[in-house]
Design a protein around this motif. Structure first.
Motif, PDB file in Angstrom:
ATOM      1  N   MET A   1       0.862  -1.332   0.015  1.00  0.00           N
ATOM      2  CA  MET A   1      -0.096   0.097   0.079  1.00  0.00           C
ATOM      3  C   MET A   1       0.894   1.160  -0.083  1.00  0.00           C
ATOM      4  O   MET A   1       2.030   1.303   0.472  1.00  0.00           O
ATOM      5  CB  MET A   1      -0.841  -0.046   1.210  1.00  0.00           C
ATOM      6  CG  MET A   1      -1.784  -1.088   1.030  1.00  0.00           C
ATOM      7  SD  MET A   1      -2.658  -1.334  -0.319  1.00  0.00           S
ATOM      8  CE  MET A   1      -4.421  -1.562   0.434  1.00  0.00           C
TER       9      MET A   1
ATOM     10  N   THR B   1       0.991   5.826  -0.576  1.00  0.00           N
ATOM     11  CA  THR B   1       0.397   7.276  -0.297  1.00  0.00           C
ATOM     12  C   THR B   1       0.597   8.032  -1.707  1.00  0.00           C
ATOM     13  O   THR B   1       1.831   7.977  -2.188  1.00  0.00           O
ATOM     14  CB  THR B   1       1.000   7.816   0.922  1.00  0.00           C
ATOM     15  OG1 THR B   1       0.823   7.091   2.061  1.00  0.00           O
ATOM     16  CG2 THR B   1       0.541   9.299   1.066  1.00  0.00           C
TER      17      THR B   1
ATOM     18  N   ASP C   1      -2.640   4.493   1.987  1.00  0.00           N
ATOM     19  CA  ASP C   1      -3.106   2.889   2.037  1.00  0.00           C
ATOM     20  C   ASP C   1      -3.896   2.640   0.544  1.00  0.00           C
ATOM     21  O   ASP C   1      -4.839   1.999   0.740  1.00  0.00           O
ATOM     22  CB  ASP C   1      -3.841   2.543   3.123  1.00  0.00           C
ATOM     23  CG  ASP C   1      -2.999   2.678   4.437  1.00  0.00           C
ATOM     24  OD1 ASP C   1      -1.666   2.404   4.141  1.00  0.00           O
ATOM     25  OD2 ASP C   1      -3.377   3.006   5.421  1.00  0.00           O
ATOM     26  N   ILE C   2      -3.258   3.127  -0.398  1.00  0.00           N
ATOM     27  CA  ILE C   2      -3.884   2.726  -1.602  1.00  0.00           C
ATOM     28  C   ILE C   2      -3.316   1.742  -2.244  1.00  0.00           C
ATOM     29  O   ILE C   2      -1.806   1.846  -2.450  1.00  0.00           O
ATOM     30  CB  ILE C   2      -4.406   3.865  -2.651  1.00  0.00           C
ATOM     31  CG1 ILE C   2      -3.319   4.838  -2.942  1.00  0.00           C
ATOM     32  CG2 ILE C   2      -5.490   4.746  -2.113  1.00  0.00           C
ATOM     33  CD1 ILE C   2      -3.506   5.931  -3.825  1.00  0.00           C
ATOM     34  N   ASP C   3      -3.578   0.868  -3.338  1.00  0.00           N
ATOM     35  CA  ASP C   3      -2.680   0.150  -4.154  1.00  0.00           C
ATOM     36  C   ASP C   3      -2.668   0.579  -5.452  1.00  0.00           C
ATOM     37  O   ASP C   3      -3.634   0.620  -6.475  1.00  0.00           O
ATOM     38  CB  ASP C   3      -3.541  -1.473  -4.324  1.00  0.00           C
ATOM     39  CG  ASP C   3      -2.675  -2.235  -4.957  1.00  0.00           C
ATOM     40  OD1 ASP C   3      -1.819  -2.104  -5.682  1.00  0.00           O
ATOM     41  OD2 ASP C   3      -3.182  -3.523  -4.926  1.00  0.00           O
TER      42      ASP C   3
ATOM     43  N   GLU D   1      -3.975  -0.982  -8.443  1.00  0.00           N
ATOM     44  CA  GLU D   1      -5.391  -1.151  -8.649  1.00  0.00           C
ATOM     45  C   GLU D   1      -6.159   0.120  -8.710  1.00  0.00           C
ATOM     46  O   GLU D   1      -7.128   0.025  -9.774  1.00  0.00           O
ATOM     47  CB  GLU D   1      -6.008  -1.919  -7.433  1.00  0.00           C
ATOM     48  CG  GLU D   1      -5.364  -3.299  -7.203  1.00  0.00           C
ATOM     49  CD  GLU D   1      -6.000  -4.588  -8.457  1.00  0.00           C
ATOM     50  OE1 GLU D   1      -7.216  -4.240  -8.684  1.00  0.00           O
ATOM     51  OE2 GLU D   1      -5.175  -5.532  -8.535  1.00  0.00           O
TER      52      GLU D   1
ATOM     53  N   ASP E   1       5.186   5.582  -4.402  1.00  0.00           N
ATOM     54  CA  ASP E   1       4.808   6.086  -3.074  1.00  0.00           C
ATOM     55  C   ASP E   1       5.307   7.590  -2.813  1.00  0.00           C
ATOM     56  O   ASP E   1       6.238   7.910  -3.073  1.00  0.00           O
ATOM     57  CB  ASP E   1       5.487   5.029  -1.720  1.00  0.00           C
ATOM     58  CG  ASP E   1       4.742   5.084  -0.703  1.00  0.00           C
ATOM     59  OD1 ASP E   1       3.720   5.588  -0.362  1.00  0.00           O
ATOM     60  OD2 ASP E   1       5.637   4.793   0.394  1.00  0.00           O
TER      61      ASP E   1
END
Length: 80
Positions: free
Chosen positions: A1, A3, A19-21, A24, A67
């Motif tokens: 994950m 930011t 906390d994003i993938d 996806e 990130d």
């Protein structure tokens, strides 16, 4: 994950999307989310990496985001 630091290019307001993938999530997913409290979520927006408008349906990973990168968004202007 990861930011993503998101900046409203009109107001200068910054949002941290946590906390994003990146494999996806697309810019469209982010800009249509009500969770961020973006003004008028769901309107037509440009999503920019640097000064380049990116495809809203391509994942952040494929667009080359990493990130803690910064991205900007700005409202699309509708012609008269």
């Amino acid at each position: 994950m990861a930011t993503l630091n998101l900046i409203d290019s009109t107001t200068g307001e910054e949002f941290r999307v946590l906390d994003i993938d990146f494999a996806e999530v697309t810019p469209k997913d982010i800009l249509s989310s009500d969770d961020l409290g973006l003004r008028a979520a769901g309107q037509n927006w440009w999503f920019l990496k640097g000064s380049q408008v990116v495809d809203e349906n391509t994942t952040l990973e494929k667009l080359g985001f990493q990130d803690n990168d910064k991205a900007q968004f700005m409202e699309k202007v509708v012609g008269m």
